[in-house]
Design an enzyme around this catalytic site. Structure first.
Site, PDB file in Angstrom:
ATOM      1  N   HIS A 116       0.922  -1.162  -0.049  1.00 28.60           N
ATOM      2  CA  HIS A 116       0.063  -0.067   0.028  1.00 28.60           C
ATOM      3  C   HIS A 116       0.719   1.077   0.154  1.00 28.60           C
ATOM      4  CE1 HIS A 116      -3.456  -2.623   1.101  1.00 28.60           C
ATOM      5  NE2 HIS A 116      -2.428  -3.390   1.914  1.00 28.60           N
ATOM      6  N   SER A 146      15.388  22.055 -15.343  1.00 26.95           N
ATOM      7  CA  SER A 146      14.286  22.928 -15.457  1.00 26.95           C
ATOM      8  C   SER A 146      14.724  24.073 -15.772  1.00 26.95           C
ATOM      9  CB  SER A 146      13.353  22.721 -14.094  1.00 26.95           C
ATOM     10  OG  SER A 146      12.779  24.106 -13.930  1.00 26.95           O
ATOM     11  N   GLU A 201      10.064   8.932 -16.642  1.00 29.07           N
ATOM     12  CA  GLU A 201       8.750   9.374 -16.949  1.00 29.07           C
ATOM     13  C   GLU A 201       8.379   9.224 -18.276  1.00 29.07           C
ATOM     14  OE1 GLU A 201       8.074  13.702 -14.601  1.00 29.07           O
ATOM     15  OE2 GLU A 201      10.248  13.489 -15.134  1.00 29.07           O
TER      16      GLU A 201
END
Ligand code: ARG
Length: 439
Positions: free
Chosen positions: A164, A285, A298
């Site tokens: 979980h 970035s 990603e």
């Protein structure tokens, strides 16, 4: 839409046609932009077919020789980029044959004896998928090798195991990575099952009903490395379940990569701090100078969408198609090519990323002790050392956890006397299992 009147209808099938196809018809019909990737397989299939036709006395040996030489030349032309693919020639099969005619003249027309584009494309496509499976299998092996090496290196490095996504029990990084090795090995065996099942040769099925010429299907099958000819000519030209199976194997493998990518993304956050990706496998970035983003991970995760889409695409194309060949089947190649490209890129990116990543094992160990992860071991100790029934041991452990939680300390930071206050038979030996170090 204006029809283009002219006497120059398609020379391959245009005998009964007076008009050229309209421009949009040509656009919707042409597949050369996509299926030119089948050129190597198309030429190999034609060579095998030509040799068989000559061996069976269906075409003269001299013509076969010319055809083979011409095909070799075309192979070189395509390889070197000298070949011009033409949309008006629809697909790879007719582009090759038209060029063959330019090179060797009328003998080229004999190559298509006892063959249809239907069995031709089905054969080419199987050959292509078979090669794709072999290439992907090598890439999967490379990645599992990397994972195995890392698992070995970190065999004893503890980290929190999650259920979980909550800290559950201590595991090792080795155990964690080994789980992915298993997934990838199943992917490998799935590809190999798919390869074994699809390795039958449709050539000789012709349009759908076979052909009256005394062809030797076993010979062409063997020459092209197939185990046998397909048993049904109608199925041979119209079956694409091999490609759907391939797409499923790609999608499932992509899901495995995506799961690992997700973990890498999580682990590389400041909050987790388990892994640092190398500069060459991350990006910055443009606004936040401190950032280092796990873009490759990603994208591996994001590209799973294409892999799923491609599978659904081909399943849907096949749905409700009556036997035998239908032009819908021309739509089979794009999803297959795309899944192959996507997965091979993903496998290589994952490998590069992992090989250059560094794991912060100290941080992992620290995290492994957060969240009372040794509680299950404590309960097991009570069962094994004191013979307490597990349900009761679970309850006792829960009380001890609560105590540590109230005190704001870890389990091993509790005093023996405090634990004895809950279960008096607990001894000093309990500390053996409360620390994470020895997993
Ligand atoms: N380009 C076609 C395909 O990929 C080849 C087969 C065409 N067959 C036909 N009967 N028109 O499916």
């Amino acid at each position: 839409m204006k029809k283009q009147k002219s006497g120059t209808s398609n020379t391959m099938w245009g005998g009964r046609f007076e008009d050229k196809p309209s421009d949009i018809m040509e656009q919707i019909n042409a597949s050369i932009g996509i299926d030119k990737r089948l050129w190597r397989q198309d030429i190999a299939g034609s060579m095998a077919h030509c040799e068989m036709l000559a061996a069976q006395g269906i075409i003269p040996k001299a013509d076969a020789k010319k055809i083979l030489k011409g095909l070799e030349q075309i192979e070189r032309e395509i390889e070197t980029g000298a070949f011009t693919f033409k949309r008006e020639l629809e697909d790879i099969h007719m582009n090759v044959e038209a060029r063959l005619k330019e090179i060797i003249g009328d003998a080229a027309g004999k190559l298509h004896t006892a063959r249809s584009r239907n069995d031709q494309v089905a054969t080419d496509f199987r050959l292509w998928v078979r090669d794709a499976i072999d290439e992907l299998s090598l890439l999967i092996c490379d990645l599992t090798d990397t994972l195995k090496d890392l698992a070995k290196k970190h065999k004893k490095d503890a980290m929190p195991g999650f259920t979980h996504l909550q800290a559950a029990q201590p595991v090792t990084l080795g155990m964690h990575l080994e789980a992915y090795v298993q997934m990838l090995e199943r992917d490998l065996s799935r590809f190999s099952d798919c390869r074994a099942r699809m390795n039958e040769c449709p050539l000789g099925s012709a349009a759908l009903a076979g052909t009256p010429y005394p062809i030797d299907r076993k010979a062409t099958a063997k020459a092209l490395g197939f185990d046998r000819p397909t048993a049904s000519t109608m199925d041979g030209v119209s079956a694409r379940d091999f490609a759907a199976e391939f797409l499923f194997a790609c999608a499932q493998c992509g899901v495995h990569l995506s799961r690992l990518a997700e973990e890498i993304i999580l682990w590389s956050t400041t909050q987790f701090g388990f892994v640092r990706l190398s500069d060459s496998w991350s990006t910055g970035s443009s606004i936040m100078p401190q950032k280092k983003n796990p873009d490759a991970a990603e994208l591996i995760r994001g590209k799973t969408g294409r892999l799923h889409g491609n599978l659904i695409n081909l399943l849907t194309v096949q749905k409700a198609l009556p036997l035998a060949y239908n032009k819908d089947l021309q739509e089979d190649k794009e999803p297959v090519f795309d899944s192959f490209d996507t997965l091979s890129l993903g496998l290589q990116a994952m490998r590069g990323m992992l090989e250059s990543a560094s794991f912060n094992t100290a941080r992992m160990l620290e995290a492994a002790e957060d969240g009372f992860t040794t509680a299950t071991r404590l309960a097991d100790w009570l069962v094994m050392e004191l013979g307490i029934p597990f349900r009761e041991a679970h309850h006792i452990t829960g009380t001890i956890v609560k105590m540590a939680e109230n005190k704001g300390c870890k389990l091993h930071e509790l005093a023996l006397s405090e634990m004895q206050g809950v279960e008096k038979r607990i001894t000093q030996d309990i500390f053996r299992v409360l620390r994470v170090k020895k997993v």
